[in-house]
Design an enzyme around this catalytic site. Structure first.
Site, PDB file in Angstrom:
ATOM      1  N   CYS A 216      23.471  34.043  67.215  1.00 35.59           N
ATOM      2  CA  CYS A 216      23.482  32.986  65.489  1.00 35.59           C
ATOM      3  C   CYS A 216      25.022  32.091  65.584  1.00 35.59           C
ATOM      4  O   CYS A 216      25.878  33.101  64.900  1.00 35.59           O
ATOM      5  CB  CYS A 216      23.177  34.172  64.484  1.00 35.59           C
ATOM      6  N   ALA A 217      25.240  31.292  66.028  1.00 39.80           N
ATOM      7  CA  ALA A 217      25.877  31.273  66.243  1.00 39.80           C
ATOM      8  C   ALA A 217      27.147  29.592  65.209  1.00 39.80           C
ATOM      9  O   ALA A 217      28.926  30.359  64.955  1.00 39.80           O
ATOM     10  CB  ALA A 217      26.602  30.159  67.719  1.00 39.80           C
ATOM     11  N   ALA A 218      26.690  29.410  64.205  1.00 37.86           N
ATOM     12  CA  ALA A 218      26.813  28.434  63.148  1.00 37.86           C
ATOM     13  C   ALA A 218      28.381  29.251  62.496  1.00 37.86           C
ATOM     14  O   ALA A 218      27.451  30.430  61.940  1.00 37.86           O
ATOM     15  CB  ALA A 218      25.945  27.707  62.942  1.00 37.86           C
ATOM     16  N   GLY A 221      33.178  29.919  64.697  1.00 34.77           N
ATOM     17  CA  GLY A 221      34.226  30.857  64.851  1.00 34.77           C
ATOM     18  C   GLY A 221      34.291  32.124  66.524  1.00 34.77           C
ATOM     19  O   GLY A 221      35.162  31.410  67.110  1.00 34.77           O
ATOM     20  N   LYS A 222      32.807  31.908  66.386  1.00 34.01           N
ATOM     21  CA  LYS A 222      32.551  33.154  67.399  1.00 34.01           C
ATOM     22  C   LYS A 222      32.599  32.689  69.450  1.00 34.01           C
ATOM     23  O   LYS A 222      33.411  33.486  69.788  1.00 34.01           O
ATOM     24  CB  LYS A 222      32.289  34.551  67.252  1.00 34.01           C
ATOM     25  N   ASP A 240      21.897  28.918  66.984  1.00 39.13           N
ATOM     26  CA  ASP A 240      20.909  28.386  65.624  1.00 39.13           C
ATOM     27  C   ASP A 240      20.382  27.384  65.285  1.00 39.13           C
ATOM     28  O   ASP A 240      20.225  26.608  65.536  1.00 39.13           O
ATOM     29  CB  ASP A 240      22.844  28.382  64.828  1.00 39.13           C
ATOM     30  N   ASP A 268      15.495  28.709  67.585  1.00 34.20           N
ATOM     31  CA  ASP A 268      15.595  30.104  66.190  1.00 34.20           C
ATOM     32  C   ASP A 268      15.151  30.874  67.340  1.00 34.20           C
ATOM     33  O   ASP A 268      14.461  31.138  68.438  1.00 34.20           O
ATOM     34  CB  ASP A 268      13.955  30.227  65.748  1.00 34.20           C
ATOM     35  N   ASP A 300      25.696  38.512  66.021  1.00 33.19           N
ATOM     36  CA  ASP A 300      25.883  38.041  64.764  1.00 33.19           C
ATOM     37  C   ASP A 300      25.363  37.573  63.775  1.00 33.19           C
ATOM     38  O   ASP A 300      25.656  36.611  63.321  1.00 33.19           O
ATOM     39  CB  ASP A 300      27.463  37.308  65.060  1.00 33.19           C
ATOM     40  N   CYS A 350      28.826  40.628  58.437  1.00 31.79           N
ATOM     41  CA  CYS A 350      29.694  40.866  57.174  1.00 31.79           C
ATOM     42  C   CYS A 350      29.070  41.805  56.002  1.00 31.79           C
ATOM     43  O   CYS A 350      29.326  40.722  55.125  1.00 31.79           O
ATOM     44  CB  CYS A 350      30.429  40.146  57.212  1.00 31.79           C
TER      45      CYS A 350
HETATM   46  C1  LIG Z   1      26.910  35.028  60.009  1.00 36.48           C
HETATM   47  S1  LIG Z   1      26.035  33.550  60.572  1.00 36.48           S
HETATM   48  C2  LIG Z   1      27.280  33.380  61.989  1.00 36.48           C
HETATM   49  C3  LIG Z   1      28.413  33.201  62.002  1.00 36.48           C
HETATM   50  C4  LIG Z   1      28.548  33.407  63.714  1.00 36.48           C
HETATM   51  N1  LIG Z   1      28.580  33.929  64.612  1.00 36.48           N
HETATM   52  C5  LIG Z   1      30.946  32.709  63.549  1.00 36.48           C
HETATM   53  O1  LIG Z   1      31.006  33.782  64.308  1.00 36.48           O
HETATM   54  O2  LIG Z   1      30.929  31.869  63.295  1.00 36.48           O
HETATM   55  C6  LIG Z   1      24.576  33.800  60.778  1.00 36.48           C
HETATM   56  C7  LIG Z   1      23.835  32.394  61.039  1.00 36.48           C
HETATM   57  O3  LIG Z   1      21.988  33.117  62.201  1.00 36.48           O
HETATM   58  C8  LIG Z   1      22.002  31.851  61.928  1.00 36.48           C
HETATM   59  N2  LIG Z   1      20.438  32.477  61.819  1.00 36.48           N
HETATM   60  C9  LIG Z   1      19.214  32.723  61.030  1.00 36.48           C
HETATM   61  N3  LIG Z   1      18.487  32.752  61.865  1.00 36.48           N
HETATM   62  C10 LIG Z   1      17.912  32.298  62.897  1.00 36.48           C
HETATM   63  C11 LIG Z   1      17.520  32.988  63.918  1.00 36.48           C
HETATM   64  N4  LIG Z   1      16.303  33.409  63.517  1.00 36.48           N
HETATM   65  N5  LIG Z   1      18.334  31.860  65.353  1.00 36.48           N
HETATM   66  C12 LIG Z   1      19.441  31.739  65.452  1.00 36.48           C
HETATM   67  N6  LIG Z   1      19.996  31.627  64.024  1.00 36.48           N
HETATM   68  C13 LIG Z   1      19.908  31.842  62.820  1.00 36.48           C
HETATM   69  C14 LIG Z   1      22.356  30.899  60.035  1.00 36.48           C
HETATM   70  O4  LIG Z   1      22.453  29.883  60.367  1.00 36.48           O
HETATM   71  C15 LIG Z   1      23.542  31.260  60.377  1.00 36.48           C
HETATM   72  O5  LIG Z   1      24.192  29.739  60.557  1.00 36.48           O
END
Ligand SMILES: C[S@@+](CC[C@H](N)C(=O)[O-])C[C@H]1O[C@@H](n2cnc3c(N)ncnc32)[C@H](O)[C@@H]1O
Length: 427
Positions: A216-218, A221-222, A240, A268, A300, A350
């Site tokens: 879940c990368a967007a 940052g990580k 993401d 997903d 994350d 978080c």
């Molecule tokens: C906490 S943020 C991630 C922050 C990211 N790891 C960073 O450090 O920048 C959670 C992310 O999970 C994504 N997300 C939610 N459900 C998901 C899924 N089923 N598969 C992939 N991404 C998902 C959201 O769109 C969101 O961008």
């Protein structure tokens, strides 16, 4: 602080959630320069910013335990800031950013008086009810919170009446309740990131030869941090679900010159593992992937985000809050299936709820006997809490616990956002 009583802990949590952390942290791009050199560039840049705002320079230092982290001390000025006469209204998102040091971009301004001219001192308020219409002139009578004073960089007519699209800084914040640096600086060298998030990628401990999945990368940052720690070698797959956020990951990856090692997909992650047909053909380089494909996985994922600071207002409703643990379990299950034997899984959130944190660790240990909880190499947070985990297990997880913050014992490791990290090894 020993806060035995649960109610006291909740009161303390609510108090500290409303206050921004006293420290700002930056992750450094050590692939392009040394930590010392980057520190002096940041210092020079921020000193210019301080002179422009007529405020004291910020104290900063390299974090003693996290090699790519720069800590900057924010300030709470003693003298009260008296609101200027002319009022500007900004939305909640913009208001929260101001409390963490941001100036106000033109697009963030919702309302301003008709007589506001370039160079005017203005009082900036955050609209707590979301009722201010864009371009409003009249004094805002709904609930608002004073954030500080700033200097208008252009007049009201230029914001709302001009045919040209207005961009750039609209209000330069000069007298704020919290003085923190504005971090829109040196994007190729530094990335503003909360300390626990920086720690999280170190706990994953990525190696240059690894194939890593960031589920879940967007906004990335990580992802960028992991790829940097791999010294531009190996491979990171970033997924993401939100299609619109993939460009943001790509932009961040590109800024730090890591395009060759990171591949991004809108996908997903719950469905990121595929059937046996593809396994026969070997590892694919796009999702879905065969089982046991990855050396290390970071999850994350989505969470209730109740550790974010400052939180001026929380719109979380019980139904949504309750939905997270089930969703996180679906992601955890896929992560475990995608991990190679001896592979490492880091799970982080978080948020502060036990249901999304320690209870998820319990669930993994109960349902996947091949997953072993592991100690973490950079451990700056507290131990876990409130679950059936053993003392030993609670010591292995890392909880950045704002409910235990004590005014007289604040430092950059504890006065940060609420965060949770667990590390597992698959046997
Ligand atoms: C906490 S943020 C991630 C922050 C990211 N790891 C960073 O450090 O920048 C959670 C992310 O999970 C994504 N997300 C939610 N459900 C998901 C899924 N089923 N598969 C992939 N991404 C998902 C959201 O769109 C969101 O961008």
């Amino acid at each position: 602080m020993p806060l035995e009583n649960n109610d006291l802990r909740v009161d303390n949590l609510i108090k500290w959630l409303g206050i921004p952390p006293s420290y700002t942290t930056l992750r450094l791009n050590l692939r392009v320069d040394t930590a010392d050199n980057i520190l002096s560039q940041v210092q020079q840049t921020l000193n210019i910013q301080c002179r422009k705002k007529n405020i004291e320079e910020f104290k900063m230092w390299l974090h003693p335990a996290v090699k790519d982290c720069l800590v900057i001390e924010n300030r709470r000025p003693n003298n009260d800031v008296i609101p200027a006469e002319k009022e500007v209204i900004v939305d909640l998102l913009c208001g929260t950013a101001v409390l963490r040091g941001a100036d106000i971009f033109s697009q963030g301004i919702m309302g301003a008086p008709s007589n506001m001219l370039k160079g005017d001192k203005v009082a900036v308020y955050c609209d707590m009810e979301g009722k201010c219409r864009r371009g409003a002139v009249a004094k805002y009578e709904h609930t608002k919170v004073f954030l500080g004073n700033g200097i208008a960089q252009i007049g009201r007519d230029d914001y709302f009446c001009s045919q040209d699209k207005v961009s750039g800084i609209g209000i330069l914040m000069t007298e704020t309740i919290i003085e923190a640096p504005c971090l829109d600086i040196l994007p190729e060298l530094v990335f503003a990131q909360n300390l626990p998030s920086i720690v999280c990628s170190h706990v994953l401990d990525p190696q240059p030869t690894d194939l890593i999945l960031d589920m879940c990368a967007a906004p990335g940052g990580k992802t960028v941090h992991i790829a940097s720690l791999m010294q531009g070698k190996g491979r990171v797959i970033a997924l993401d679900k939100a299609k619109g956020k993939i460009e943001k990951i790509k932009k961040n990856v590109n800024l730090w010159g890591l395009d060759d090692t990171v591949s991004c997909f809108d996908f997903d992650a719950r469905n990121a593992m595929t059937d046996k047909e593809l396994v026969k053909k070997g590892v694919t380089d796009e999702p879905p992937f065969p089982p046991e494909a990855f050396d290390r996985i970071l999850l994350d994922g989505p969470c209730s985000a109740l550790g974010q600071r400052p939180t001026l207002k929380n719109n979380m409703i019980p139904g949504v809050l309750k939905s997270f643990p089930k969703y996180q379990k679906q992601l955890l299950k896929t992560a475990i299936e995608l991990l190679k034997p001896n592979g490492i899984l880091v799970y982080s959130t978080c948020t502060v709820t036990v249901e999304e944190n320690e209870h998820q660790v319990e669930w993994v240990l109960e349902n996947f006997p091949n997953m072993i909880l592991s100690p973490q190499s950079v451990h700056l947070g507290c131990h876990g809490t409130g679950s059936n985990l053993s003392e030993e297990e609670l010591k292995m997880v890392q909880r950045f616990d704002i409910s235990g913050l004590d005014e007289n014992n604040l430092n950059c490791d504890n006065d940060t956002i609420g965060f949770f990290i667990a590390k597992f090894i698959k046997t």
